[in-house]
Design a protein around this motif. Structure first.
Motif, short mmCIF file in Angstrom:
data_model
loop_
_atom_site.label_atom_id
_atom_site.label_comp_id
_atom_site.label_asym_id
_atom_site.label_seq_id
_atom_site.Cartn_x
_atom_site.Cartn_y
_atom_site.Cartn_z
N LEU B 4 0.83 -1.20 0.00
CA LEU B 4 0.00 0.00 0.00
C LEU B 4 0.87 1.25 0.00
CD1 LEU B 4 -2.55 -1.01 2.81
CD2 LEU B 4 -2.87 -1.20 0.35
N GLN B 8 -2.89 5.20 0.14
CA GLN B 8 -3.83 4.06 0.24
C GLN B 8 -4.00 3.61 1.69
OE1 GLN B 8 -1.77 1.51 -2.56
NE2 GLN B 8 -3.44 1.66 -4.03
N GLN B 11 -6.23 6.08 3.38
CA GLN B 11 -7.60 5.91 2.92
C GLN B 11 -8.25 4.68 3.54
OE1 GLN B 11 -8.03 4.99 -1.27
NE2 GLN B 11 -10.03 5.94 -1.38
N MET B 105 -9.57 -1.04 -4.28
CA MET B 105 -10.76 -0.28 -3.89
C MET B 105 -11.99 -1.18 -3.89
SD MET B 105 -11.01 2.65 -2.73
CE MET B 105 -12.51 2.95 -1.81
#
Lengths: 66, 145
Positions: B4, B8, B11, B105
């Motif tokens: 990641l 990311q 998030q 995602m």
């Protein structure tokens, strides 16, 4: 998401590069590529918005015309 | 190597803090522990699990027991991920390969849906899907890059 709404639906997200044999068997030439196997098979390339995806899902699952 | 990016990671942490009310179980099926995709999937969850405050629980399965369980969940490839809710109910969502890039995602959204026990689909869409009376398999092929 659809699979969570109906126990008769099973969904697979497949890394096409990692599984080229599976991708080849389903006619994948570019990604993203979706194949829906219901009463008939429907396939389309690209990411569809919800309404268009649902239309394809209905096309794959509608009863055969008499 | 980190799976990641810093963005990311931030998030995922924010999404999990706000939208992951209940634990989610991930069955991680693998055949070859040394395959790059197995290592990538394992490394991905090594990074995601601590960001979830322990709500994402991964169970690694391999060998004869793993094959038997894989067959039960209609998993025919490895590495594969199967998402279950807190009670062990199958959400019928599988990932073949390590969900990286765009698929990350998708994975995060699916983990949230399974945790909430609800999808983000509109009410008409849910009604249409629930009315389907045929067995359906949906395969979405993508690429991590």
């Amino acid at each position: 998401m659809a699979a969570m709404e109906n126990p008769r639906i099973l969904a697979y997200a497949v890394d096409a590069a990692e599984f080229p044999g599976l991708a080849g068997r389903h006619g994948v030439r570019s990604v993203p590529h979706t194949v829906i196997d219901g009463r008939r098979q429907v396939a389309f390339a690209g990411r569809y918005p919800e309404a268009q995806f649902l239309a394809e899902l209905q096309r794959a699952t509608s009863p055969p015309a008499r | 190597m980190a799976m990641l990016s810093a963005a990311q990671r931030r998030q995922a942490k924010e999404l999990f803090a706000e939208h992951l009310p209940a634990p989610v179980q991930v069955l991680f099926f693998y055949a070859d522990a040394y395959a790059p995709s197995t290592a990538a999937a394992r490394a991905l969850f090594d990074e995601l699990v601590p960001l979830s405050d322990g709500k994402i629980r991964v169970k690694a399965m391999t060998g004869p027991e793993g094959r038997a369980e894989a067959a039960r969940y209609r998993v025919e490839q490895a590495p594969a991920l199967v998402l279950l809710d807190e009670g062990g109910r199958d959400a019928r969502i599988r990932f073949y390969g390590a969900p990286l890039g765009y698929e990350l995602m998708v994975l995060l959204e699916d983990l949230i849906d399974v945790s909430r026990g609800a999808t983000r689909l509109s009410a008409p869409a849910r009604a249409l899907i629930r009315a389907i009376d045929a067995d359906v398999v949906i395969r979405v092929f993508s690429s991590p890059t």
